[in-house]
Design an enzyme around this catalytic site. Structure first.
Site, mmCIF file in Angstrom:
data_model
loop_
_atom_site.group_PDB
_atom_site.id
_atom_site.type_symbol
_atom_site.label_atom_id
_atom_site.label_comp_id
_atom_site.label_asym_id
_atom_site.label_seq_id
_atom_site.Cartn_x
_atom_site.Cartn_y
_atom_site.Cartn_z
ATOM 1 N N ASP A 35 25.865 -19.089 -14.092
ATOM 2 C CA ASP A 35 26.941 -19.454 -13.161
ATOM 3 C C ASP A 35 26.487 -19.450 -11.704
ATOM 4 O OD1 ASP A 35 28.632 -19.657 -15.293
ATOM 5 O OD2 ASP A 35 29.846 -17.900 -14.823
ATOM 6 N N LYS A 83 35.641 -18.289 -9.160
ATOM 7 C CA LYS A 83 35.747 -19.648 -9.688
ATOM 8 C C LYS A 83 36.694 -19.641 -10.875
ATOM 9 C CE LYS A 83 33.203 -18.945 -13.625
ATOM 10 N NZ LYS A 83 33.757 -19.013 -15.008
#
Length: 268
Positions: free
Chosen positions: A134, A8
């Protein structure tokens, strides 16, 4: 079963306040990339969990690896058998790209499919939250505005059409606790979800990663990477997470010479 857990990037990252539990509240937009690890899970007939890996070496005891932790949580919750877990590591660690969190989240998603557990996203996110802030994002696996510790997610639309991504990481990582110790929390004046609707070439002066200001004086090489992106025509460039990786968004990725010990990934 084989999957490809993605890295990401963070489009903007504002550290808004220090929490009473020692963590920090933040605001960011998570976006997945086509840079991926390769993860395979093969069920066993016994209850052993064996882990092996190739690619970028991981200097960590395998029981502390997030893939193994995720699998053991799923074993405890759902009575799963053991497994052989194989990870080919492509996403660099200590980079702010979320590779370990992604791997762990995909263990949860793969087990859901392998064993027909019929868990919905909310149930998988609850499990993923125990592994790291996350991890829940990678359950959704679509662009999302994140707040609080990063686990509260709201899907958003981000227009990356006509842009390609270049990711560069110097040969050192940055400790996340160290990065947080250097940043000064501050409430942002503008709403990040509104800012991403402005033209890409205006993001440079509007969308910021607070860790950059905190870390550039100690790591001047990071500022050099960012400036190099802009020198070669990036529409936008930023550090991802707490670093040390940077990404640049280009209409056409230029040929840039980087030191041989840098990790460089170009979107095709």
């Amino acid at each position: 079963m084989i999957s490809f857990p993605p890295a990401k990037i963070n489009l903007g990252l504002r550290i808004t306040e220090k929490r009473s539990d020692g963590f920090h509240n933040l605001e960011t937009i998570f976006i997945t990339t086509s840079l991926c690890d390769v993860l395979e899970i093969i069920p066993r007939e016994d209850y052993q969990v064996l882990f092996s890996q190739s690619g970028i070496p991981l200097d960590i005891d395998f029981e502390k690896n997030l893939c193994v932790k995720a699998y053991r949580i799923m074993m405890e919750l759902f009575g799963l058998p053991g497994a052989n877990i194989y990870l080919h590591k492509v996403i660099p660690f200590g980079a702010g790209l979320g590779g370990g969190s992604s791997d762990a989240a995909w263990v949860i998603k793969m087990n859901n499919d392998l064993y027909h557990l019929n868990l919905d996203d909310a149930q998988m996110i609850e499990i993923a939250s125990a592994l790291g802030s996350d991890c829940p994002f990678f359950i959704l696996n679509c662009p999302a505005f994140a707040c609080e510790k990063g686990e509260k997610l709201f899907p958003v639309e981000v227009d990356f059409r006509n842009l390609k991504m270049l990711i560069v990481k110097p040969p050192f990582g940055i400790s996340t606790p160290l990065a947080y110790s250097k940043v000064k929390p501050e409430m942002p004046e503008n709403d990040l979800r509104s800012l991403i609707q402005s033209p890409h070439d205006e993001w440079k002066g509007k969308i910021f990663n607070d860790f950059e200001k905190a870390l550039f004086s100690d790591y001047p090489e990071l500022a050099t990477i960012k400036q190099k992106f802009y020198d070669y025509g990036a529409a936008y460039a930023s550090m991802s997470g707490s670093g040390s990786a940077f990404y640049g968004l280009f209409t056409s990725i230029p040929d840039i010479d980087w030191p041989v010990d840098y990790f460089v990934w170009k979107e095709k």
